[in-house]
Write a protein that holds these residues in place. Structure first.
Motif: not given
Length: 408
Positions: A177-202
């Motif tokens: 897994i490689h590349g670049s992301l534009e993230v906000n200058k706030v505390a965050g969490n980059f993670h790799i886990t099992a399964g593809k991610s899907v958005p959750v409302i709200p």
């Protein structure tokens, strides 16, 4: 008026002469020796060596660190990632979740590439090189700025090289897994886990791993590169080259980072980068043993509000003069003390047997001043006895025959 002026000038000159702190000693009053000459040679050599060292120290530079509030209002920072996980790509998902709750797909997309977990010889050599550099910086040198920010623009770009030689048998068993992301200058969490991610409302997202078997989990991973900001040649970051393997299928790896923006302005480097410190923690997930959690790789970061400015500066010239005078004057003073001490020891060892001998204080009368006893007239003896001082000059010797003739 003229005489008064001359007198004042003479008085002023006399006062100045009396204030002379460097009186001149006539050469006829000085005495040289072989020991003093040898000590002088050693003194001059030592002074020359230390002066050259001081000049070299003055011409070198030092790094000045200033701390100020980060006034960059851009609001985003680039996150660069190159991680290989010992799982197939359709079994893992990677994304970022920060305090803003922004949609994970708005940060950008990372590339997924099916690869073999086992490295080739050239790839393993590169990984060992990066690990050795990181071990040297963290365990021995403790000063990356001395190695990096004064080395100019090195050609080393980093990155795992392409595999050379035949591929291992079997299909690819890992996902890069490689590349670049534009993230906000706030505390965050980059993670790799099992399964593809899907958005959750709200807000937020979820990873779907219902169709995966327990044997499909293996979060052994290798971090070839992880950094913030624009890529800079020659920099090796703390996590580069790290590799962790596990025998547990369900395992949680957590990295905690404190990221500090840094501006580097030196004679050989001009860059805007980010430094970070990292702490790693991992544990096996076993619900029966009371160890709960989600298996995966979690990199939690927090950007500091402070900015570090690094400038390369020269040392002040007055400091160079003070140290130079201290070197010359100090060595001369110490050498004088050593010379006096050596002379004292030599006098004690060589001349101690002459102590106690009394020097004769008798007046030595020149031979030519002595008169024959039979030529001294009684009246002459009488004059001496009466404390009349007669100087033994040449005139007295000339008149002595006349005195003898008259008495006869």
């Amino acid at each position: 008026m003229l005489n008064t002026t001359l007198v004042n000038r003479k008085n002023a000159l006399k006062v100045v002469k009396e204030l002379d702190a460097f009186p001149k000693v006539p050469e006829s009053y000085t005495e040289t020796s072989a020991a003093g000459g040898g000590l002088s040679i050693v003194t001059f050599i030592l002074i020359g060596f230390l002066v050259i060292s001081e000049i070299s120290y003055y011409t070198s530079t030092e790094l000045k660190f200033d701390y100020t509030v980060d006034k960059n209002h851009s609001g985003t920072v680039k996150l660069n990632i190159d991680i290989t996980v010992a799982m197939k790509c359709h079994h893992v998902g990677a994304d970022v979740l920060d305090q803003t709750g922004q949609d994970v797909y708005s940060f950008g997309m990372l590339n997924e590439e099916s690869v073999h977990w086992e490295l080739s010889d050239n790839q393993r050599d590169y990984q060992h090189f990066v690990q050795q550099v990181n071990d040297y910086l963290s365990g021995e040198y403790h000063a990356i700025q001395e190695v990096l920010w004064r080395s100019g623009n090195p050609a080393f770009k980093g990155g795992m090289p392409k595999r050379k030689g035949p591929d291992p048998p079997g299909p690819p068993d890992a996902c890069r897994i490689h590349g670049s992301l534009e993230v906000n200058k706030v505390a965050g969490n980059f993670h790799i886990t099992a399964g593809k991610s899907v958005p959750v409302i709200p807000r937020g997202h979820a990873h779907l791993a219902m169709m995966m078997d327990s044997k499909d989990y293996n979060f052994s991973h290798r971090i070839d590169h992880f950094s913030f900001g624009n890529p800079v040649n020659g920099i090796i970051f703390p996590l580069d080259g790290s590799e962790i393997t596990t025998s547990f299928n369900h395992h949680s790896f957590q990295y905690f980072m404190q990221v500090v923006p840094t501006e580097v302005r030196t004679y050989k480097a001009n860059m805007d980068t980010y430094q970070f410190s990292v702490t790693e923690s991992n544990r096996a997930i076993d619900h029966n043993a009371g160890s709960h959690g989600v298996p995966g790789i979690f990199i939690k970061y927090d950007l500091s509000s402070l900015l570090i400015r690094v400038n390369e500066v020269h040392r002040p010239f007055w400091m160079f003069l003070v140290q130079l005078c201290g070197i010359v004057g100090g060595i001369f003073s110490v050498s004088g003390i050593i010379n006096s001490f050596v002379g004292l020891v030599a006098d004690i060892l060589c001349c101690r047997f002459k102590w106690g001998q009394q020097k004769s204080h008798d007046t030595v009368v020149p031979d030519q001043a002595k008169l024959p006893v039979d030529l001294i007239h009684p009246t002459f003896e009488r004059s001496i006895s009466q404390n009349n001082i007669i100087s033994p000059t040449q005139d007295s010797y000339v008149n002595q025959p006349n005195l003898l003739q008259n008495t006869s």
